[in-house]
Design a protein around this motif. Sequence first.
Motif, PDB file in Angstrom:
ATOM      1  N   ALA A  59       0.818  -1.216   0.000  1.00  0.00           N
ATOM      2  CA  ALA A  59       0.000   0.000   0.000  1.00  0.00           C
ATOM      3  C   ALA A  59       0.854   1.269   0.000  1.00  0.00           C
ATOM      4  CB  ALA A  59      -0.926  -0.007   1.213  1.00  0.00           C
ATOM      5  N   THR A  60       2.172   1.082  -0.091  1.00  0.00           N
ATOM      6  CA  THR A  60       3.089   2.223  -0.130  1.00  0.00           C
ATOM      7  C   THR A  60       3.956   2.129  -1.380  1.00  0.00           C
ATOM      8  OG1 THR A  60       4.706   0.974   1.172  1.00  0.00           O
ATOM      9  CG2 THR A  60       3.196   2.415   2.393  1.00  0.00           C
ATOM     10  N   PRO A  61       4.424   3.267  -1.875  1.00  0.00           N
ATOM     11  CA  PRO A  61       5.268   3.217  -3.075  1.00  0.00           C
ATOM     12  C   PRO A  61       6.617   2.568  -2.796  1.00  0.00           C
ATOM     13  CG  PRO A  61       5.002   5.491  -2.317  1.00  0.00           C
ATOM     14  CD  PRO A  61       4.198   4.625  -1.406  1.00  0.00           C
ATOM     15  N   GLU A  62       7.204   2.020  -3.835  1.00  0.00           N
ATOM     16  CA  GLU A  62       8.564   1.478  -3.743  1.00  0.00           C
ATOM     17  C   GLU A  62       9.335   1.987  -4.949  1.00  0.00           C
ATOM     18  OE1 GLU A  62      11.285   0.787  -2.300  1.00  0.00           O
ATOM     19  OE2 GLU A  62      10.321  -0.796  -1.130  1.00  0.00           O
ATOM     20  N   GLU A  63      10.634   1.925  -4.845  1.00  0.00           N
ATOM     21  CA  GLU A  63      11.452   2.237  -6.013  1.00  0.00           C
ATOM     22  C   GLU A  63      12.365   1.057  -6.290  1.00  0.00           C
ATOM     23  OE1 GLU A  63      13.687   6.045  -7.751  1.00  0.00           O
ATOM     24  OE2 GLU A  63      14.676   5.197  -5.991  1.00  0.00           O
ATOM     25  N   PHE A  64      12.142   0.411  -7.440  1.00  0.00           N
ATOM     26  CA  PHE A  64      13.076  -0.618  -7.887  1.00  0.00           C
ATOM     27  C   PHE A  64      14.372   0.087  -8.232  1.00  0.00           C
ATOM     28  CE2 PHE A  64      15.274  -2.662 -11.388  1.00  0.00           C
ATOM     29  CZ  PHE A  64      15.439  -3.949 -10.902  1.00  0.00           C
ATOM     30  N   GLU A  65      15.462  -0.354  -7.618  1.00  0.00           N
ATOM     31  CA  GLU A  65      16.738   0.306  -7.886  1.00  0.00           C
ATOM     32  C   GLU A  65      17.871  -0.703  -7.940  1.00  0.00           C
ATOM     33  OE1 GLU A  65      17.326   3.951  -5.963  1.00  0.00           O
ATOM     34  OE2 GLU A  65      19.434   4.115  -6.477  1.00  0.00           O
ATOM     35  N   SER A  66      18.813  -0.451  -8.833  1.00  0.00           N
ATOM     36  CA  SER A  66      19.989  -1.305  -8.946  1.00  0.00           C
ATOM     37  C   SER A  66      21.173  -0.488  -9.412  1.00  0.00           C
ATOM     38  CB  SER A  66      19.732  -2.448  -9.933  1.00  0.00           C
ATOM     39  OG  SER A  66      20.936  -3.170 -10.147  1.00  0.00           O
ATOM     40  N   THR A  67      22.181  -0.448  -8.583  1.00  0.00           N
ATOM     41  CA  THR A  67      23.434   0.196  -8.977  1.00  0.00           C
ATOM     42  C   THR A  67      24.138  -0.659 -10.030  1.00  0.00           C
ATOM     43  OG1 THR A  67      23.594   0.980  -6.698  1.00  0.00           O
ATOM     44  CG2 THR A  67      25.539   1.241  -8.063  1.00  0.00           C
ATOM     45  N   ASP A  68      24.082  -1.981  -9.826  1.00  0.00           N
ATOM     46  CA  ASP A  68      24.734  -2.901 -10.775  1.00  0.00           C
ATOM     47  C   ASP A  68      24.161  -2.760 -12.181  1.00  0.00           C
ATOM     48  OD1 ASP A  68      26.165  -3.835  -8.641  1.00  0.00           O
ATOM     49  OD2 ASP A  68      25.147  -5.772  -8.517  1.00  0.00           O
ATOM     50  N   LEU A  69      22.838  -2.534 -12.236  1.00  0.00           N
ATOM     51  CA  LEU A  69      22.157  -2.480 -13.532  1.00  0.00           C
ATOM     52  C   LEU A  69      21.930  -1.056 -14.017  1.00  0.00           C
ATOM     53  CD1 LEU A  69      19.538  -5.204 -12.634  1.00  0.00           C
ATOM     54  CD2 LEU A  69      21.351  -5.470 -14.343  1.00  0.00           C
ATOM     55  N   ASN A  70      22.263  -0.079 -13.160  1.00  0.00           N
ATOM     56  CA  ASN A  70      22.084   1.333 -13.505  1.00  0.00           C
ATOM     57  C   ASN A  70      20.625   1.661 -13.849  1.00  0.00           C
ATOM     58  OD1 ASN A  70      22.845   3.983 -13.934  1.00  0.00           O
ATOM     59  ND2 ASN A  70      23.282   3.650 -16.099  1.00  0.00           N
ATOM     60  N   ARG A  71      19.731   1.257 -12.934  1.00  0.00           N
ATOM     61  CA  ARG A  71      18.307   1.512 -13.145  1.00  0.00           C
ATOM     62  C   ARG A  71      17.657   1.950 -11.840  1.00  0.00           C
ATOM     63  NH1 ARG A  71      19.804   0.567 -17.486  1.00  0.00           N
ATOM     64  NH2 ARG A  71      18.818  -0.540 -19.220  1.00  0.00           N
ATOM     65  N   GLU A  72      16.675   2.838 -11.933  1.00  0.00           N
ATOM     66  CA  GLU A  72      15.765   3.087 -10.822  1.00  0.00           C
ATOM     67  C   GLU A  72      14.414   3.490 -11.379  1.00  0.00           C
ATOM     68  OE1 GLU A  72      17.116   6.099  -8.103  1.00  0.00           O
ATOM     69  OE2 GLU A  72      17.960   7.327  -9.675  1.00  0.00           O
ATOM     70  N   LYS A  73      13.385   2.923 -10.764  1.00  0.00           N
ATOM     71  CA  LYS A  73      12.041   3.127 -11.298  1.00  0.00           C
ATOM     72  C   LYS A  73      11.032   3.081 -10.147  1.00  0.00           C
ATOM     73  CE  LYS A  73       9.339   3.319 -14.977  1.00  0.00           C
ATOM     74  NZ  LYS A  73       9.530   3.596 -16.393  1.00  0.00           N
ATOM     75  N   ILE A  74      10.252   4.132 -10.008  1.00  0.00           N
ATOM     76  CA  ILE A  74       9.204   4.181  -8.983  1.00  0.00           C
ATOM     77  C   ILE A  74       8.081   3.219  -9.360  1.00  0.00           C
ATOM     78  CG2 ILE A  74       7.376   5.642  -8.013  1.00  0.00           C
ATOM     79  CD1 ILE A  74       9.912   6.544  -6.866  1.00  0.00           C
TER      80      ILE A  74
END
Length: 111
Positions: A59-74
């Motif tokens: 019920a709360t937002p998350e951010e998928f994040e990866s330094t290894d993959l150079n990605r972040e996405k809410i």
Amino acid sequence: MRRVLSFTAPVLLALAASTAVARDLPEYKLVIKNHIYQPSELKVPAGVKFKLIVHNEDATPEEFESTDLNREKIVLPNSSSFVYLGPLRAGHYKFFGDFHQDTAQGRLIVE
Ligand SMILES: [Cu+2]
């Protein structure tokens, strides 16, 4: 008029090509529940471009994040988002939930 046509036609062709490629990509899915990734280890093939869908059941937002993959996405509550990844070399690539790093940890196993 002739100049306009010669400029826009290649752009439209390029757009159509990239759309077709994206539609045919293999898809893999992660679920976030109770601020934990399921599965916490996801196997994907090396050398292939793919679409990683992240569904957030919390019920709360998350951010998928990866330094290894150079990605972040809410990823909004009870929603899905996605990132395009690859082609990747074989190996392990860590990812985490930026808003719940204590529990939201996982890794891609690329082989
Ligand atoms: Cu972040």
